[in-house]
Design a protein around this motif. Structure first.
Motif, PDB file in Angstrom:
ATOM      1  N   ALA A 112       0.843  -1.208   0.000  1.00 34.70           N
ATOM      2  CA  ALA A 112       0.000   0.000   0.000  1.00 34.70           C
ATOM      3  C   ALA A 112       0.870   1.246   0.000  1.00 34.70           C
ATOM      4  O   ALA A 112       0.588   2.217  -0.715  1.00 34.70           O
ATOM      5  N   SER A 113       1.932   1.218   0.781  1.00 34.93           N
ATOM      6  CA  SER A 113       2.852   2.350   0.827  1.00 34.93           C
ATOM      7  C   SER A 113       3.541   2.551  -0.529  1.00 34.93           C
ATOM      8  O   SER A 113       3.694   3.685  -0.997  1.00 34.93           O
ATOM      9  N   LEU A 114       3.916   1.472  -1.166  1.00 38.51           N
ATOM     10  CA  LEU A 114       4.554   1.570  -2.488  1.00 38.51           C
ATOM     11  C   LEU A 114       3.575   2.082  -3.543  1.00 38.51           C
ATOM     12  O   LEU A 114       3.961   2.836  -4.437  1.00 38.51           O
ATOM     13  N   LYS A 115       2.319   1.688  -3.431  1.00 41.10           N
ATOM     14  CA  LYS A 115       1.302   2.205  -4.362  1.00 41.10           C
ATOM     15  C   LYS A 115       1.154   3.720  -4.194  1.00 41.10           C
ATOM     16  O   LYS A 115       1.032   4.451  -5.170  1.00 41.10           O
ATOM     17  N   ALA A 116       1.150   4.189  -2.953  1.00 42.94           N
ATOM     18  CA  ALA A 116       1.059   5.631  -2.698  1.00 42.94           C
ATOM     19  C   ALA A 116       2.286   6.338  -3.258  1.00 42.94           C
ATOM     20  O   ALA A 116       2.172   7.422  -3.851  1.00 42.94           O
ATOM     21  N   LEU A 117       3.439   5.742  -3.083  1.00 46.99           N
ATOM     22  CA  LEU A 117       4.675   6.310  -3.626  1.00 46.99           C
ATOM     23  C   LEU A 117       4.611   6.371  -5.146  1.00 46.99           C
ATOM     24  O   LEU A 117       4.984   7.384  -5.755  1.00 46.99           O
ATOM     25  N   GLU A 118       4.119   5.316  -5.761  1.00 50.35           N
ATOM     26  CA  GLU A 118       3.976   5.307  -7.219  1.00 50.35           C
ATOM     27  C   GLU A 118       3.071   6.446  -7.683  1.00 50.35           C
ATOM     28  O   GLU A 118       3.376   7.159  -8.645  1.00 50.35           O
ATOM     29  N   LYS A 119       1.976   6.645  -6.989  1.00 49.22           N
ATOM     30  CA  LYS A 119       1.036   7.716  -7.335  1.00 49.22           C
ATOM     31  C   LYS A 119       1.723   9.083  -7.243  1.00 49.22           C
ATOM     32  O   LYS A 119       1.538   9.939  -8.105  1.00 49.22           O
ATOM     33  N   GLN A 120       2.532   9.268  -6.203  1.00 56.83           N
ATOM     34  CA  GLN A 120       3.256  10.533  -6.041  1.00 56.83           C
ATOM     35  C   GLN A 120       4.254  10.740  -7.172  1.00 56.83           C
ATOM     36  O   GLN A 120       4.371  11.841  -7.727  1.00 56.83           O
ATOM     37  N   LEU A 121       4.970   9.692  -7.517  1.00 57.01           N
ATOM     38  CA  LEU A 121       5.959   9.813  -8.596  1.00 57.01           C
ATOM     39  C   LEU A 121       5.297  10.061  -9.946  1.00 57.01           C
ATOM     40  O   LEU A 121       5.813  10.841 -10.763  1.00 57.01           O
ATOM     41  N   VAL A 122       4.161   9.440 -10.206  1.00 60.74           N
ATOM     42  CA  VAL A 122       3.430   9.672 -11.454  1.00 60.74           C
ATOM     43  C   VAL A 122       2.961  11.130 -11.519  1.00 60.74           C
ATOM     44  O   VAL A 122       3.069  11.771 -12.569  1.00 60.74           O
ATOM     45  N   ALA A 123       2.476  11.649 -10.388  1.00 55.90           N
ATOM     46  CA  ALA A 123       2.060  13.056 -10.355  1.00 55.90           C
ATOM     47  C   ALA A 123       3.248  13.967 -10.626  1.00 55.90           C
ATOM     48  O   ALA A 123       3.142  14.944 -11.375  1.00 55.90           O
ATOM     49  N   LEU A 124       4.380  13.646 -10.034  1.00 54.32           N
ATOM     50  CA  LEU A 124       5.591  14.441 -10.253  1.00 54.32           C
ATOM     51  C   LEU A 124       6.037  14.350 -11.709  1.00 54.32           C
ATOM     52  O   LEU A 124       6.364  15.359 -12.337  1.00 54.32           O
ATOM     53  N   ARG A 125       5.998  13.148 -12.257  1.00 53.66           N
ATOM     54  CA  ARG A 125       6.424  12.949 -13.645  1.00 53.66           C
ATOM     55  C   ARG A 125       5.516  13.715 -14.598  1.00 53.66           C
ATOM     56  O   ARG A 125       5.936  14.205 -15.646  1.00 53.66           O
ATOM     57  N   GLY A 126       4.261  13.873 -14.228  1.00 56.33           N
ATOM     58  CA  GLY A 126       3.311  14.614 -15.057  1.00 56.33           C
ATOM     59  C   GLY A 126       3.636  16.089 -15.181  1.00 56.33           C
ATOM     60  O   GLY A 126       3.084  16.777 -16.038  1.00 56.33           O
ATOM     61  N   ARG A 127       4.545  16.598 -14.376  1.00 57.91           N
ATOM     62  CA  ARG A 127       4.926  18.018 -14.418  1.00 57.91           C
ATOM     63  C   ARG A 127       5.935  18.324 -15.519  1.00 57.91           C
ATOM     64  O   ARG A 127       6.202  19.493 -15.793  1.00 57.91           O
ATOM     65  N   CYS A 128       6.454  17.303 -16.160  1.00 60.73           N
ATOM     66  CA  CYS A 128       7.434  17.538 -17.229  1.00 60.73           C
ATOM     67  C   CYS A 128       7.317  16.397 -18.234  1.00 60.73           C
ATOM     68  O   CYS A 128       8.019  15.399 -18.143  1.00 60.73           O
ATOM     69  N   ARG A 129       6.432  16.577 -19.189  1.00 56.70           N
ATOM     70  CA  ARG A 129       6.154  15.503 -20.149  1.00 56.70           C
ATOM     71  C   ARG A 129       7.167  15.477 -21.299  1.00 56.70           C
ATOM     72  O   ARG A 129       7.507  14.421 -21.791  1.00 56.70           O
ATOM     73  N   ASP A 130       7.606  16.620 -21.731  1.00 56.18           N
ATOM     74  CA  ASP A 130       8.508  16.693 -22.881  1.00 56.18           C
ATOM     75  C   ASP A 130       9.840  17.289 -22.445  1.00 56.18           C
ATOM     76  O   ASP A 130       9.907  18.043 -21.472  1.00 56.18           O
TER      77      ASP A 130
END
Length: 157
Positions: A112-130
C-alpha cells in the motif's frame, strides 16, 4: 571444496567446511554468517585443533533455511523462531501460521505504501512531459518548491 573431517570406514563421511567454503556453498557472505552466529540464528560450530570453525551439513541446511526466509523478507527474529520450530516437530503449527499471517500483513502494508509512492511519482512525472531546458523542468521546480516547504504535485497541501 570441503575437506574430510572423519574417514572412519565404519562411519558415514562427515564434511567439515571453513567459513569461506560455507559462504561459497550457500551464497551467504562470511560477515553475515558470523553475524548469524553471534545473534544465535546459526548454531556456533565446533572448532578444529587449528582454531578454525568447523561447519557441517547442518550449517548448510540452516543457512539455506535462513536465506529462503530472508528472501521472503521475514524478520530475523521470526526466522529464529521458525528455525526453533524445525527441531520441535511435534509442536502445534498455530504459532507458525500466526507468524506468517503477521508477515503477510507487513507485506500488504508495504505494498500500500509503495502504491502511494507510485502515485506521487506519477504526479511528479506529469509536471514535465517533454524535454525542456533544465531551467524549465517542472519536476525540478516541484522538488525545489517542496524543499522550500511549499506544496508540490507529489505532496499537495
Amino acid at each position: 571444496m570441503s575437506s574430510c573431517y572423519h574417514e572412519c570406514p565404519c562411519c558415514l563421511l562427515v564434511l567439515v567446511m571453513k567459513i569461506g567454503e560455507l559462504s561459497s556453498a550457500t551464497g551467504v557472505d562470511t560477515d553475515t554468517i558470523r553475524f548469524y552466529e553471534k545473534s544465535g540464528i546459526l548454531q556456533s560450530p565446533s572448532r578444529q585443533s587449528n582454531g578454525y570453525r568447523a561447519y557441517g551439513a547442518e550449517h548448510v541446511e540452516s543457512l539455506a533455511f535462513v536465506k529462503h526466509c530472508r528472501a521472503l523478507d521475514i524478520p530475523l527474529a521470526d526466522v529464529g523462531r521458525l528455525l526453533n520450530f524445525t527441531s520441535s516437530v511435534a509442536a502445534d503449527c498455530g504459532d507458525i501460521n500466526q507468524l506468517i499471517d503477521e508477515q503477510i500483513k507487513r507485506v500488504r502494508a508495504r505494498l500500500a505504501s509503495l502504491k502511494a509512492l507510485e502515485k506521487q511519482l506519477v504526479a511528479l512525472r506529469g509536471r514535465c512531459r517533454d524535454p525542456h531546458p533544465v531551467k524549465e523542468c517542472g519536476i525540478l521546480s516541484e522538488l525545489v518548491a517542496a524543499a522550500q516547504g511549499d506544496s508540490c504535485a507529489c505532496h499537495p497541501a
